[in-house]
Design an enzyme around this catalytic site. Structure first.
Site, PDB file in Angstrom:
ATOM      1  N   VAL A  53      16.780  69.763 -72.847  1.00 23.06           N
ATOM      2  CA  VAL A  53      17.976  70.102 -73.673  1.00 23.06           C
ATOM      3  C   VAL A  53      18.362  71.266 -73.126  1.00 23.06           C
ATOM      4  O   VAL A  53      17.500  72.225 -73.010  1.00 23.06           O
ATOM      5  CB  VAL A  53      17.851  69.928 -75.140  1.00 23.06           C
ATOM      6  CG1 VAL A  53      19.088  70.190 -75.773  1.00 23.06           C
ATOM      7  CG2 VAL A  53      17.149  68.683 -75.429  1.00 23.06           C
ATOM      8  N   ASP A 164      11.306  58.806 -86.534  1.00 19.70           N
ATOM      9  CA  ASP A 164      10.717  59.945 -85.543  1.00 19.70           C
ATOM     10  C   ASP A 164      10.988  61.341 -86.284  1.00 19.70           C
ATOM     11  O   ASP A 164      11.199  62.300 -85.603  1.00 19.70           O
ATOM     12  CB  ASP A 164      11.006  60.016 -84.217  1.00 19.70           C
ATOM     13  CG  ASP A 164       9.990  60.728 -83.266  1.00 19.70           C
ATOM     14  OD1 ASP A 164       8.983  60.996 -83.837  1.00 19.70           O
ATOM     15  OD2 ASP A 164      10.513  61.141 -82.072  1.00 19.70           O
TER      16      ASP A 164
END
Length: 363
Positions: A53, A164
């Site tokens: 990211v 998640d």
């Protein structure tokens, strides 16, 4: 910066119940490369299970976070489109906001709002930054995660199971308010669906509910279990990492979970030993004790023994005074945990990035 429409009125498969896409915007690859200085290492914010990211700044000055999916990550078109669909339909202050996406030149990228304080685990498990998380801030983070989950499970148009939920998927804004992120593994249910089975389990070991890890069965109570582990991590300042016990017999080598340790200390009326010293003040003791109690109820082995998120919120606000006694959580996870821990020596917490095929079943 070039922006144009993506996917139009196409529909996804059964995993999102044929929900129509509402034309999320696609960023031009060149614009994202320019915003991130060609994805320079100095702009890298972190490494997720699906890829890195990067921080970037658009030509109009807006800061962004670009999730650049690794071609070897295992996340295919299904998960990518799933995340685009799910996040584009969600609007809540405790959920990360998707700005757009990019599919060009063999690349798949998701563009989010930029949150300057990165993820919760970067604070919670850091010796210096954790000192910034006093009890009031931690309780605000706990409440914010609950509000985000309640929206996903009950208040959004379609029920969404995240699958998640973990500390690295909770992002913090400039005021340390939490935002749930990473919806690549999320599943959408229609009005009739409460539970589903999958032939391939995905997510992060240590946060998975027993019925999901062992049988591939997931529901909103699976997210509740993950939240319970996360709540205990926030209170204790400890990761639900790989603790081993071989006191009696090497053949019984197994994983001692944080929920089990928390239950043992709670049962012995020794919450001080569990609580992060940074927040261990007498004036907060009752509130911290209640949070530990609620966390233990969330990590019960059987889904029916866990509260819903709405009840969790009422418990945390003391709207429900008398809480049921939690049963002892599992002591060991044995082979599952051992395999997970061995794979986490390099990556402390990682997702299993496999494509899933789900069958929705009414409960």
């Amino acid at each position: 910066m070039l922006l144009y429409k993506f996917f139009g009125e196409e529909k996804l498969g059964d995993n999102v119940n044929q929900v129509k896409l509402q034309e999320p915007l696609l960023f031009n690859l060149q614009a994202l490369a320019s915003a991130t200085n060609n994805f320079h290492q100095s702009n890298k914010l972190g490494q997720g299970g699906f890829g890195p990211v990067y921080r970037g700044k658009l030509s109009n000055g807006q800061e962004i976070a670009v999730k650049k999916l690794s071609r070897a990550s295992g996340q295919g078109q299904e998960e990518f489109m799933n995340e685009v669909v799910v996040i584009s339909k969600l609007q809540h202050r405790n959920l990360v906001r998707l700005l757009g996406n990019c599919v060009e030149g063999g690349e798949k990228m998701l563009v989010y709002e930029y949150l300057p304080n990165k993820s919760l685990d970067a604070f919670l498990f850091d010796l210096v930054k954790s000192k910034l998380l006093d009890w009031r801030r931690r309780f605000n983070i706990i409440e914010g995660i609950c509000r985000g989950l309640l929206y996903l499970h009950r208040d959004s148009r379609l029920k969404i199971i995240h699958r998640d939920l973990k500390a690295s998927n909770i992002l913090l804004d400039e005021e340390l308010n939490p935002k749930i992120s990473d919806f690549g593994l999320a599943r959408i249910f229609g009005d009739n669906g409460d539970q589903a089975n999958t032939i391939r389990v995905v997510g992060t070991y240590g946060y998975m509910s027993p019925e999901y890890a062992m049988k591939g069965r997931f529901s909103e109570k699976s997210d509740v279990f993950s939240f319970g582990v996360l709540l205990l991590e926030i209170v204790s300042g400890r990761r639900n990492s790989c603790f081993y016990d071989d006191e009696d017999d090497m053949s019984l080598l197994g994983f001692i979970s944080l929920p089990y340790i928390a239950w043992k200390m709670w049962n012995a009326n020794n919450i001080v030993a569990l609580t992060d010293p940074i927040i261990c003040e007498p004036c907060f003791e009752m509130e911290i004790l209640r949070c530990i109690h609620v966390g233990l109820l969330c990590v019960q082995d059987f889904a029916n023994d866990r509260p819903s998120v709405s009840i969790v919120i009422s418990m945390l606000k003391s709207e429900i005074i008398d809480l049921p006694l939690p049963k002892q959580p599992a002591y060991t996870e044995r082979q599952i945990a051992r395999d997970a821990c061995s794979s986490q020596n390099n990556l402390r917490k990682c997702s299993v990035n496999n494509v899933t095929v789900s069958m929705v079943q009414g409960r």
